[in-house]
Design a protein around this motif. Structure first.
Motif, PDB file in Angstrom:
ATOM      1  N   THR A 136       0.965  -1.160  -0.135  1.00  0.00           N
ATOM      2  CA  THR A 136       0.040   0.040  -0.079  1.00  0.00           C
ATOM      3  C   THR A 136       0.847   1.143  -0.153  1.00  0.00           C
ATOM      4  O   THR A 136       0.433   2.231  -0.677  1.00  0.00           O
ATOM      5  CB  THR A 136      -0.941   0.061   1.199  1.00  0.00           C
ATOM      6  OG1 THR A 136      -1.805  -1.279   1.036  1.00  0.00           O
ATOM      7  CG2 THR A 136      -1.920   1.317   1.173  1.00  0.00           C
ATOM      8  N   PHE A 137       2.047   1.397   0.827  1.00  0.00           N
ATOM      9  CA  PHE A 137       2.972   2.319   0.776  1.00  0.00           C
ATOM     10  C   PHE A 137       3.473   2.739  -0.717  1.00  0.00           C
ATOM     11  O   PHE A 137       3.395   3.648  -0.906  1.00  0.00           O
ATOM     12  CB  PHE A 137       4.053   1.944   1.847  1.00  0.00           C
ATOM     13  CG  PHE A 137       5.018   3.331   2.126  1.00  0.00           C
ATOM     14  CD1 PHE A 137       5.015   3.821   3.166  1.00  0.00           C
ATOM     15  CD2 PHE A 137       5.892   3.429   1.095  1.00  0.00           C
ATOM     16  CE1 PHE A 137       5.769   4.927   3.296  1.00  0.00           C
ATOM     17  CE2 PHE A 137       6.744   4.490   1.235  1.00  0.00           C
ATOM     18  CZ  PHE A 137       6.896   5.097   2.411  1.00  0.00           C
ATOM     19  N   ASN A 268       4.445   4.207  12.919  1.00  0.00           N
ATOM     20  CA  ASN A 268       3.747   3.544  13.981  1.00  0.00           C
ATOM     21  C   ASN A 268       2.460   2.911  13.160  1.00  0.00           C
ATOM     22  O   ASN A 268       1.998   1.779  13.466  1.00  0.00           O
ATOM     23  CB  ASN A 268       3.125   4.451  15.052  1.00  0.00           C
ATOM     24  CG  ASN A 268       4.381   4.819  15.812  1.00  0.00           C
ATOM     25  OD1 ASN A 268       5.381   4.033  16.219  1.00  0.00           O
ATOM     26  ND2 ASN A 268       3.974   5.921  16.665  1.00  0.00           N
ATOM     27  N   ALA A 269       2.032   3.470  12.108  1.00  0.00           N
ATOM     28  CA  ALA A 269       0.908   2.791  11.645  1.00  0.00           C
ATOM     29  C   ALA A 269       1.217   1.645  10.562  1.00  0.00           C
ATOM     30  O   ALA A 269       0.462   0.947  10.421  1.00  0.00           O
ATOM     31  CB  ALA A 269       0.348   4.128  10.584  1.00  0.00           C
ATOM     32  N   MET A 270       2.611   1.616  10.147  1.00  0.00           N
ATOM     33  CA  MET A 270       2.902   0.419   9.494  1.00  0.00           C
ATOM     34  C   MET A 270       2.843  -0.926  10.125  1.00  0.00           C
ATOM     35  O   MET A 270       2.797  -2.110   9.647  1.00  0.00           O
ATOM     36  CB  MET A 270       4.579   0.642   8.961  1.00  0.00           C
ATOM     37  CG  MET A 270       4.616   1.739   8.025  1.00  0.00           C
ATOM     38  SD  MET A 270       4.397   1.094   6.416  1.00  0.00           S
ATOM     39  CE  MET A 270       5.515  -0.070   6.064  1.00  0.00           C
ATOM     40  N   ALA A 275      -5.668  -0.372   7.792  1.00  0.00           N
ATOM     41  CA  ALA A 275      -5.357   0.287   6.655  1.00  0.00           C
ATOM     42  C   ALA A 275      -5.883   1.601   6.212  1.00  0.00           C
ATOM     43  O   ALA A 275      -5.111   2.482   5.845  1.00  0.00           O
ATOM     44  CB  ALA A 275      -5.770  -0.544   5.288  1.00  0.00           C
ATOM     45  N   SER A 276      -7.008   2.087   6.752  1.00  0.00           N
ATOM     46  CA  SER A 276      -7.357   3.333   6.425  1.00  0.00           C
ATOM     47  C   SER A 276      -6.521   4.340   7.145  1.00  0.00           C
ATOM     48  O   SER A 276      -6.248   5.371   6.528  1.00  0.00           O
ATOM     49  CB  SER A 276      -8.707   3.458   6.797  1.00  0.00           C
ATOM     50  OG  SER A 276      -9.347   4.715   6.614  1.00  0.00           O
ATOM     51  N   ALA A 301      10.595   4.234   1.829  1.00  0.00           N
ATOM     52  CA  ALA A 301      10.619   3.118   0.828  1.00  0.00           C
ATOM     53  C   ALA A 301      11.778   2.196   0.398  1.00  0.00           C
ATOM     54  O   ALA A 301      11.804   1.286   0.412  1.00  0.00           O
ATOM     55  CB  ALA A 301       9.970   3.753  -0.446  1.00  0.00           C
ATOM     56  N   ASN A 302      12.907   3.036   0.473  1.00  0.00           N
ATOM     57  CA  ASN A 302      14.281   2.273   0.002  1.00  0.00           C
ATOM     58  C   ASN A 302      14.584   1.649   1.209  1.00  0.00           C
ATOM     59  O   ASN A 302      15.012   0.333   0.921  1.00  0.00           O
ATOM     60  CB  ASN A 302      15.145   3.479  -0.071  1.00  0.00           C
ATOM     61  CG  ASN A 302      15.457   3.782  -1.585  1.00  0.00           C
ATOM     62  OD1 ASN A 302      16.118   3.397  -2.326  1.00  0.00           O
ATOM     63  ND2 ASN A 302      14.713   5.042  -1.927  1.00  0.00           N
TER      64      ASN A 302
END
Length: 334
Positions: A136-137, A268-270, A275-276, A301-302
């Motif tokens: 999703t990221f 923290n949400a990861m 998901a929302s 991301a990397n």
């Protein structure tokens, strides 16, 4: 200590403003460094140089920062009207700042400001499988569509679609070299690609530094990078004028695990299954600054893709400064 309400009303020529939020560690800092100056002024706030420490006073447009005093846009507008660069600033008490402009002295009352403090929840992470929203990221960043401040296009980056003669190739190669070094025991291989990013790009927070903030945020959550990463970066920042004062402040706080609330909430949400909530937090980060949020996301991301390349990392018994250190190789198993 709080001044009486008459303090703000007494001298007609003195303007008194009220701080609304303050990072929990700043009152102690102001006790140690009570004298400084106005460092820089911009639309959403100002920076104060209190000896060797930087403090931001402004809105929360770009998040609540670990060296921040926050208040509304109208209060910021008034503050900007009354002060100028290099005006002296004195912390008369830890919760009372005096801006010593000769014609328009201003007092910033912090006595009623709400303290804030944000931590990345490293205790929630034990392996790459705890990162619930990796795909999703990447999809959100791809859909966002904006090229990073380092000139990397998300679609080509995610597809590994680049050639040696491409403009973005050098940056991609440096990211790969840095992440490979950070996920190995090759300490001597860290510094060169690290220096490639420090101070790279224009603005108060160059894109290369925002990228490194993203790496440091993932490291804070996972503890997955070589333990030499933090001391090497810290030594460079403390001994060389390699980037802007503002960016140095962000990086030094990040080295101590302190990030803006926008970055902290994404990390923290990861490791939460909502998901929302994750999508909302990532979108807010991507909106930060001209490209700061996008460049920070590029760093995150990397780091995540590097962890995925290495599949899983095995935990070693080396604990540096209370943090986990992981040794990894592409074929290692948890």
């Amino acid at each position: 200590m709080r001044q009486s309400s008459d303090f703000c009303r007494a001298p007609l020529y003195t303007s008194c403003l009220m701080g609304e939020e303050i990072h929990a560690g700043l009152t102690a800092l102001l006790s140690r460094r009570p004298i400084g100056r106005v460092h820089s002024i911009f639309e959403n706030g100002i920076n104060l140089a209190m000896e060797d420490a930087l403090i931001f006073v402004g809105t929360t447009k770009n998040g609540r920062v670990p060296f921040g005093i926050h208040m509304g846009q109208e209060s910021v507008r008034r503050l900007r009207f009354y002060i100028k660069c290099n005006d002296e600033v004195v912390a008369r008490t830890p919760d009372m700042l005096q801006f010593c402009h000769p014609q328009y002295p201003v007092t910033l009352d912090l006595s009623q400001a709400t303290p804030f403090h944000y931590e990345i929840s490293a205790y929630r992470y034990s392996s790459f499988l705890d990162l619930f929203h990796v795909d999703t990221f990447m999809k959100i960043c791809l859909t966002w569509g904006m090229t990073t401040g380092l000139g990397v296009e998300w679609d080509r980056f995610l597809a590994s679609d680049y050639r040696p003669d491409d403009r973005q190739y050098a940056t991609i190669r440096q990211t790969e070299q840095l992440l490979d070094a950070l996920l190995s025991d090759e300490v001597q291989a860290i510094e060169a690609p690290l220096r490639y990013f420090l101070g790279r790009g224009p603005g108060l927070t160059p894109s290369g530094d925002d990228f490194l903030i993203g790496l440091l945020a993932v490291h804070r959550l996972t503890g997955a990078f070589n333990s030499a990463f933090v001391p090497i970066l810290h030594h460079i920042l403390e001994t060389e004028a390699i980037t802007t004062d503002v960016s140095k402040a962000y990086l030094l706080h990040a080295l101590h695990g302190q990030f803006s609330d926008k970055i902290t909430r994404v990390l923290n949400a990861m490791v939460m299954k909502d998901a929302s909530y994750f999508q909302t937090r990532l979108s807010l980060l991507l909106q930060t600054g001209h490209s700061s949020g996008i460049d920070t996301a590029f760093g995150i991301a990397n780091a995540i893709m590097a962890l995925r390349r290495y599949k899983h990392v095995r935990t070693s018994c080396d604990c540096i400064g209370g943090q986990r250190h992981f040794a990894a190789s592409p074929g290692s198993n948890l």
